[in-house]
Every structure is written in C-alpha cells, then in structure tokens.
Design an enzyme around this catalytic site. Structure first.
Site, mmCIF file in Angstrom:
data_model
loop_
_atom_site.group_PDB
_atom_site.id
_atom_site.type_symbol
_atom_site.label_atom_id
_atom_site.label_comp_id
_atom_site.label_asym_id
_atom_site.label_seq_id
_atom_site.Cartn_x
_atom_site.Cartn_y
_atom_site.Cartn_z
ATOM 1 N N CYS A 196 62.895 30.872 140.062
ATOM 2 C CA CYS A 196 64.235 30.826 139.484
ATOM 3 C C CYS A 196 64.235 30.026 138.195
ATOM 4 C CB CYS A 196 65.194 30.225 140.503
ATOM 5 S SG CYS A 196 66.820 29.904 139.861
ATOM 6 N N GLY B 27 41.493 27.543 180.444
ATOM 7 C CA GLY B 27 41.787 26.146 180.144
ATOM 8 C C GLY B 27 41.417 25.192 181.264
ATOM 9 N N HIS C 82 37.908 36.682 179.296
ATOM 10 C CA HIS C 82 36.908 36.121 178.402
ATOM 11 C C HIS C 82 37.100 36.440 176.935
ATOM 12 C CE1 HIS C 82 34.973 34.986 182.091
ATOM 13 N NE2 HIS C 82 34.235 34.163 181.371
ATOM 14 N N ILE D 185 49.368 28.507 150.034
ATOM 15 C CA ILE D 185 48.079 28.923 150.579
ATOM 16 C C ILE D 185 46.920 28.149 149.962
ATOM 17 C CG2 ILE D 185 48.838 31.257 151.181
ATOM 18 C CD1 ILE D 185 47.074 32.146 148.715
ATOM 19 N N ASP D 186 47.187 27.482 148.834
ATOM 20 C CA ASP D 186 46.100 26.809 148.104
ATOM 21 C C ASP D 186 45.665 25.482 148.722
ATOM 22 O OD1 ASP D 186 46.465 28.777 146.333
ATOM 23 O OD2 ASP D 186 47.388 27.554 144.767
ATOM 24 N N ARG E 265 27.746 42.924 142.736
ATOM 25 C CA ARG E 265 29.120 43.453 142.679
ATOM 26 C C ARG E 265 30.116 42.304 142.659
ATOM 27 N NH1 ARG E 265 27.945 49.057 144.048
ATOM 28 N NH2 ARG E 265 25.820 48.964 143.265
HETATM 29 P P1 ATP Z 1 53.236 27.867 144.439
HETATM 30 O O1 ATP Z 1 52.670 27.191 143.253
HETATM 31 O O2 ATP Z 1 52.517 27.594 145.698
HETATM 32 O O3 ATP Z 1 53.523 29.307 144.224
HETATM 33 P P2 ATP Z 1 55.553 26.335 143.763
HETATM 34 O O4 ATP Z 1 56.668 25.814 144.583
HETATM 35 O O5 ATP Z 1 54.728 25.312 143.086
HETATM 36 O O6 ATP Z 1 54.699 27.241 144.705
HETATM 37 P P3 ATP Z 1 56.817 27.192 141.317
HETATM 38 O O7 ATP Z 1 56.944 28.535 140.740
HETATM 39 O O8 ATP Z 1 56.177 26.137 140.526
HETATM 40 O O9 ATP Z 1 56.119 27.400 142.702
HETATM 41 O O10 ATP Z 1 58.288 26.659 141.674
HETATM 42 C C1 ATP Z 1 59.217 27.443 142.392
HETATM 43 C C2 ATP Z 1 60.628 27.244 141.859
HETATM 44 O O11 ATP Z 1 60.976 25.868 141.965
HETATM 45 C C3 ATP Z 1 60.772 27.548 140.378
HETATM 46 O O12 ATP Z 1 60.956 28.921 140.141
HETATM 47 C C4 ATP Z 1 61.985 26.735 140.017
HETATM 48 O O13 ATP Z 1 63.158 27.393 140.393
HETATM 49 C C5 ATP Z 1 61.820 25.490 140.872
HETATM 50 N N1 ATP Z 1 61.161 24.417 140.099
HETATM 51 C C6 ATP Z 1 59.857 24.201 139.919
HETATM 52 N N2 ATP Z 1 59.614 23.146 139.139
HETATM 53 C C7 ATP Z 1 60.812 22.650 138.799
HETATM 54 C C8 ATP Z 1 61.255 21.567 137.991
HETATM 55 N N3 ATP Z 1 60.404 20.761 137.378
HETATM 56 N N4 ATP Z 1 62.578 21.365 137.859
HETATM 57 C C9 ATP Z 1 63.452 22.169 138.485
HETATM 58 N N5 ATP Z 1 63.096 23.211 139.238
HETATM 59 C C10 ATP Z 1 61.816 23.471 139.407
#
Ligand code: ATP
Length: 777
Positions: free
Chosen positions: A89, A587, A678, A165-166, A294
């Site tokens: 967002c 168990g 098993h 997931i990281d 590959r």
């Molecule tokens: P991942 O990296 O695992 O995909 P994440 O939570 O780090 O997850 P981001 O895309 O960095 O993913 O953040 C998700 C949402 O959080 C952003 O799209 C934004 O709406 C909000 N957000 C992130 N950083 C900020 C910030 N510094 N200030 C305000 N909102 C933030």
C-alpha cells in the site's frame, strides 16, 4: 452499537475490539495466525475483526474491515497464502494515508491491532503507533471526528507477528512461513538431485533471499549442497577458484551430481552480484570442469502451498500470545512483537528488532560482513559453521594435534527416526575435519555384541565419506538400529568390546531405549572401567519422549506426515461433510505427537496418555460434536477430527470411540476410525530435522572432544561425561544423565516427567472449541 458485557459490579464495560491484518509478502502460516487470533480474542471475550488486504484495507475502511465469528476461520490452518489478502500500500507510506487509516480504526471502534508481516509492515506499524496522538489531534482539528469520539482511543495498542518466508527479522529464530518455504526448497532439490545424479549433471539453484541467506544456508545444510552463496557472508576474492576446486574434489571422490545453491541477493565482497549465470559459465567452462550444467530458479513455489506442521504450531501459539499481549498491554507497555528463541515463545521490543534487521542490510551494503553475521541470531552462525564443517571445504583445515585425536563410536538405538542419518553425516564430517576416527557400530548394541567373534569387523567399521556424504536427506537408519539394551546384549561383552576397539568416546542417536542404554552404561562404569569414556546422546524418536529435551529428531518429520494425512482425511469428507474421523497416532506413553498434530489440524479433541480418557470426557465431547453439527449450516466443507494417542487408554481405542460417536449421533453425522501407523516415521526427513540433526550432532562431537583421550578419571568425576543434548526453552543444553535419570524421568511410562507441551494441549482445546472438562484424578 458497540456490544457490551455487564461487569461484576453491574456497570457495563465495552468489549474490546481486536483487529488482525496480514501485510507484505504472503507466507504459509498467516491463516493459522488469523484463526488463532480470531478464536483466542473471542474466547477472551473480545470482538475479533479482520482487516482485508493489509494496510490498503485499513486506509479504505468500509467493507475491508469485518467482524469475524468463531466458525468464519474453520479449516484455515490447512490453507496456503493468506485468506484475508495482503497488498503493498503506497498510501500508507504517507501521513494522509495513515490519517485515513486512523479514522477507520476509530469509526470501527478498534482498540488493538495485530499485524502479521515482514519488517516493512512492522516498521509501518511502529510509525503509525508513534504518530497516533498527532493523527487523532489532526482528525479532531479538521472536524473529521469529535473529541468525544477519539477519547477512548488515545493510545494505539499494536502487536507484531513476523510472517515472512525469508526468516529475515532479527531477534527471532524463525519467522512464520520460513520452514514451509525451506521444506519446499528441499523437496525440489531432492527431486533435482535424482535427475542430476542420473545424468551426472550440475545444477545451480536460485532461492529467495535478497538480504537474508537463511533459506540458502539451511537448504545447503539440509541437502548437503556442494557450494552455497549467501549475502551475509560473501566468499573470498578467489571464490571462482575455490568453488571449482571444491567441486572438482567432490567429483574426484566419485560424486555424480553437483548442487550449488545461490540466494537471490548473493554477491562478492565488493557488492557485485553473483548470478546463477556466472556460476553456470564457470561450471560449464570447457577448459575447466566442463560439467553439463543447468540453472533452476525456484521462484514463487517457495511461497506457495500449505504450511508445514512447525509453521502451523508457530502461527497458532504466536497468535494466541499476541492476543494475550494486546489484552495485557497498558499505555506504558513498549510495543512488542512475538518471537521464538529455540523453543520458547517470547515478547520482544518491536523497534529494536526492526532496527537490528535494518542494520544487517546496512552492514551488507557497507561490506561489513562480520558485523552482518554477528547481527544474525546464534542459530544462523551455528548453522553457517555446520555447513562449512560438513562440506569438504574444511575437511582438513582444523585438524587437532595427533595426541588429541579420538576414536569415536557411532551407534543408533531404538526405532528409526527422521534425521538420524543426517546426524551421522554431520558427526562424521566434523570428526574428519578434526582428525578423529569415526567408527560405525551397525545395528545397535545387538549388532555390536553378536557380530563379534568370527567376524570381528563386520558390524564395526570406519565410515566411508563418499557414502556418508549422500545421507543428508535419507530416511531410516543407514547404519542400522536396534532396540536392544546393553544389559540385554551383555554388559560385560559391551564393556570388553569398547576396550577392544579402543573407543575414546561414544555418540548415540536414538529414542528412549538409547536414553535407557546410556543410563545403564553410566551405572556400569564402576564395574567396567572401559565404560569411563565420554558419551553423548542425541535424542531421535517420533515420540519425543526423551528426558532432557523438548524436541527430538524425527518428531518434526512425524508431525508433517500426520498433518498431511489428517488434511487428506478431512478433505475426503467434503462430499458428505458430516463426518468425524478418530485418528490413532503413535507416541508411546507420550501425548506430544497427538497434541501438536491436533494443534496443526485444528482437532476437535485430543486424547493423551497423560490425561487419559474418561466416560465424562467422551460424553462431553460427543455432546459438543452434536451441538457443532446442529449449528453447522454447511459453511464448512470438511470433516472433523479427533486424535487419540495409541496408549491413551486400555479400554478406549480409536475404533471404540468412533463406534460410540456413531451410536450417539443417531444418523445426524457419521464417524470413522483411521490408523496411519508406520507412515508416521516418515519417508524423507523434514528439512527441520535434517538441519537440527546437523547442528546438534556437531555439538555432541565437540562435547565428547572436550574430554580428550584417556580421561578416565575426569570422566568418572564429571557428570556431563554421560550427557543428553537437548533444546530446553530458549537454549540448547547438555544435561547430565545422572540428573535426568533421577529427577526428570518417568521410568514406568518411559517419558519425561514434566512437559512443556501441556500448555499446548490447552490451546488445542480452546481453539477447537472443546468444552473444558476436568482432568481426571
Ligand atoms: P516482505 O518483505 O516479507 O514481503 P514486508 O512487510 O517487509 O514483507 P513491505 O512491502 O516492505 O513488505 O511492506 C508492506 C507494507 O507495509 C507497505 O506496502 C506499506 O504499506 C507498509 N510499510 C512498509 N514500510 C513502511 C514505512 N516505513 N512507513 C509506513 N508504511 C510502511
């Protein structure tokens, strides 16, 4: 109108409203979080809300913020991704967007927000919280809301859960989803290995991780990859020569396949990206290795799919803890997130973790890689060491002086469990890197004693590294295992053999029998001085009943098998819907597997030997099922599950319980029993079991090594000379056999005395909506 509950003093208090949101990249387990939060909130007499589509939903409001009922989240544990959606967002990065979000929260009467996402999402959350008072002031100043409207919400209560997931957030050993992604990667690498081996090919496999090499590193450990590249710890400048030399060496040893794992964010010491194509070029170079090479980029399969058992447990237990945290929070409480350290779920300051995470990225950007490594958790550096130790890269770099080198016997005792072979592989690699002599004792104590005599070297022989190197992902026990105890094989015979083979130490891997064996050997030391050698036990059994640890190798593999079995069974009922399955788990006399599998599949009830089964209990559960089915308007398309451990009762078994339920249901629903048997010991060990096997096995040999050779006198005096390695709460510890035997073992029932997972049982009951019953005396 806000719902209200009368307080004991007659006044009316408003129900607290707790909202849950998933944000950033989706990860397996997010649905488990939402389910746990919604149900726990309702259980604790709050209203539960979901914010759909992450911060986007918060900014837009309206239908994006919805109240959730108990049954709305039924069956969510077995769904991948996030069912309430997630989005990136842009608006939320700016103050006007956050202002809209604040207004929507107040209009919906939300008191607290639980956010499951990555570091970005959690940074956003913290920013929102810090700005909150000024946002409210502006909303009042600009006449968007009145002072009365904002008054009850002067403080924003936020708790974070790390879904990613990281596994890139500092301060927690695991993020929700990382073990599912790792499982997917290992599954893919296992497939690729088969074809690589057939054609004698090399594969360069790219995995996710822009700033964090956890997935690449753990996949390297779990699959025994030939070479890995991770962002935190770039290779030396001569990485090209090093990689080619290592691979050449493996090929010379006779390996027919080559696997190189590269994290997306891999680079050299100067920040120049190392791409799969570059590696491909080197491996395929006609003037060099000339391997048929590959590239496989795993991409989004790593994210998808259902959550593994561990992620279901983590998401559920952390979700429950998050709800508790928001309820207990006061305006003075520091904003927290829910972490896990080894096996303990803890609350930690949110911003500290986010800052530390950002510091890792900064350190990498500044090429300060030592700092980057130091900022990762202990497990990460431990595993990095494990990886380096178990590849031939270092096999001759850390040799001990000759007089310190030991002859160490490796033995499996009890039933096979996932990870036994990986543990042996790691132990052998470590021994070789130090100059010790690792010796395989085949088929447990029975094999040790019986094959002696005419064929003295048949059951006892040195390991062949090329053979062992392929064991990382193998199930079962390659050196063979047997349940027989030393007393049954003949203690004198065993003592003589140990003397005859001149063992300086013994590394045992196995379940309760192995534990019992070490106890016997320790007690026989006074009589047989040859037993005064250091012994370390690495618990491995699906039952997870070994004193001294909260986790034994193989239990994770077993849980995954059970969870996927239950998912399938549950799904099979989708045509009929009104069906209860009673599933019998293994168990022994320990209810761990049944309970944690029950947590992972959302069981309606779990019966354990610890609690027993009573008529009252059955009656209450049958009544509950009747109610549930009476109210089920067909929203749920799957059956219901009851799990019963094989030794829960002498009378009630899965079949009898299924029969009782059928009889009582009067055709309003049906029931079936099912015994996976098993299957639970698993085929291919889980990624977690393989990684933990590696890490813990190395620690065991290191522990044996601290005693050195000819340490009979020290061994006699030092309780830790017969020890069990375990994960206990927040740490990995060695416990002296002597103490465990006397204080922590329930001998008649062959299990630990107190178990940390009793608390989990309560969570299963609460989230399954089970009527709380009294535990029988
Ligand atoms: P991942 O990296 O695992 O995909 P994440 O939570 O780090 O997850 P981001 O895309 O960095 O993913 O953040 C998700 C949402 O959080 C952003 O799209 C934004 O709406 C909000 N957000 C992130 N950083 C900020 C910030 N510094 N200030 C305000 N909102 C933030």
């Amino acid at each position: 109108a806000p719902s209200a509950t009368p307080a004991t003093d007659g006044s009316v208090t408003r129900k607290k409203k707790i909202a849950i949101m998933t944000s950033g990249g989706d990860s397996p387990g997010m649905n488990g979080v939402v389910r746990a939060c919604v149900r726990m909130a309702i259980h604790l007499d709050c209203d539960a809300f979901c914010v759909y589509e992450g911060y986007e939903g918060l900014v837009r409001g309206g239908d994006y913020i919805r109240q959730m009922e108990w049954h709305d989240v039924r069956g969510w544990l077995s769904e991948g991704g996030t069912l309430i959606g997630t989005a990136r967002c842009m608006e939320f990065y700016e103050r006007p967007g956050r202002m809209k979000a604040a207004k929507n929260m107040i209009l919906n009467g939300i008191d607290a927000l639980i956010i499951c996402g990555g570091d970005g999402s959690l940074t956003g959350a913290d920013r929102f919280r810090a700005e909150w008072p000024s946002l409210l002031k502006e909303l009042v100043d600009t006449n968007q809301l009145t002072a009365e409207e904002v008054a009850p919400y002067s403080h924003l209560n936020i708790v974070g859960l790390v879904g990613s997931i990281d596994n890139d957030l500092s301060g927690t050993d695991a993020t929700i989803g990382c073990y599912s992604a790792l499982a997917r990667i290992c599954e893919m690498v296992d497939y690729i290995e088969a074809t690589a081996s057939s054609h004698s090919r090399a594969f360069v496999i790219e995995v996710m991780g822009r700033h964090c090499g956890w997935l690449a590193l753990m996949a390297g450990v779990a699959t025994g990859a030939d070479f890995i590249f991770i962002p935190e710890k770039p290779r030396e400048d001569n990485w090209r020569e090093e990689m080619c030399a290592v691979i050449q060496r493996h090929r010379t040893l006779g390996k027919r396949k080559t696997i190189v794992i590269v994290a997306e964010g891999a680079h050299d010491r100067y920040g120049n990206r190392i791409s799969p194509e570059m590696i491909h070029e080197l491996l395929a170079d006609k003037k060099g290795l000339a391997l048929d090479t590959r590239i496989t980029t795993l991409g989004h399969v790593q994210r998808g799919g259902t959550a593994v058992a561990y992620d279901r447990m983590l998401s559920t237990l952390q979700g429950v803890e998050a709800v508790r945290a928001v309820i207990e929070a006061t305006p003075e409480t520091e904003t927290c997130f829910i972490a896990i350290t080894e096996n303990k779920i803890v609350r930690k300051p949110l911003m500290e973790a986010v800052q530390a995470t950002k510091s890792v990225s900064k350190a990498i950007e500044a090429h300060d890689f030592d700092l980057a490594m130091s900022l990762r958790d202990t497990e990460f550096s431990d595993q990095y060491r494990s990886y380096m130790m178990t590849t031939t890269v270092q096999l001759d770099k850390q040799l001990l002086p000759t007089e310190k080198r030991m002859k160490i016997g490796f033995i499996n005792v009890g039933a096979p469990a996932g990870g036994m072979n990986a543990a042996i592989r790691a132990g052998v690699a470590y021994c070789l890197s130090r100059g010790h002599e690792p010796i395989a004792i085949h088929n447990g104590f029975a094999g040790f004693s019986r094959h002696h005599g005419d064929k003295p070297l048949g059951a006892v022989r040195p390991f062949d590294w090329l053979e062992v190197d392929g064991w990382a992902s193998k199930g079962g026990s390659e050196i063979g295992t047997n349940r027989e105890l030393p007393s049954e094989s003949g203690m004198e015979e065993i003592a003589n053999l140990i003397e005859q083979y001149r063992f300086d130490g013994l590394f045992l891997i196995g379940g309760f029998e192995a534990f019992h064996a070490v106890s016997q050997l320790r007690k026989a030391r006074d009589q047989y001085p040859s037993l005064c050698i250091p012994m370390a036990l690495l618990p491995a059994t699906v039952s997870n009943n070994v004193p001294g640890t909260e986790y034994s190798l193989g239990s994770d593999t077993c849980l995954n098998e059970l969870v996927s079995y239950c998912d399938k069974i549950k799904q099979s009922a989708s045509a009929t819907r009104r069906r209860v399955f009673v599933i019998e788990t293994q168990g022994g006399k320990c209810g761990y597997i049944a309970t944690v599998a029950g947590l992972g599949v959302g069981a309606s009830a779990v019966y354990t030997p610890e609690e027993g089964v009573s008529l009252d209990m059955l009656a209450a559960d049958v009544r509950h099922l009747k109610e549930v089915f009476a109210h089920d308007k067909g929203q749920s398309r799957a059956g219901r599950l009851i799990l019963i451990n094989e030794k829960s009762s002498n009378v009630y078994n899965a079949k009898l319980i299924a029969d009782i339920i059928r009889e009582e249901a009067h055709n309003r629903f049906e029931s079936r029993d099912s015994i996976p048997g098993h299957v639970q010991q698993g085929g291919v060990p889980s990624a977690m079991d393989r990684c933990r096997a590696t890490r813990l096995a190395i620690k065991c040999i290191e522990h044996i090594e601290t005693f050195g050779r000819n340490a009979h006198n020290r061994v006699k005096k030092e309780p830790l000379s017969a020890a069990v390695i375990g994960i206990k709460g927040a740490s990995v510890v060695f416990s002296p056999m002597e103490t465990l035997e006397a204080n922590e073992t329930d001998w008649p029932n062959r299990r630990q005395k107190a178990s940390y997972w009793f608390d989990i049982k309560e969570v299963v009951d609460v989230l399954g909506g089970r009527p709380l019953h009294r535990t029988p005396e």
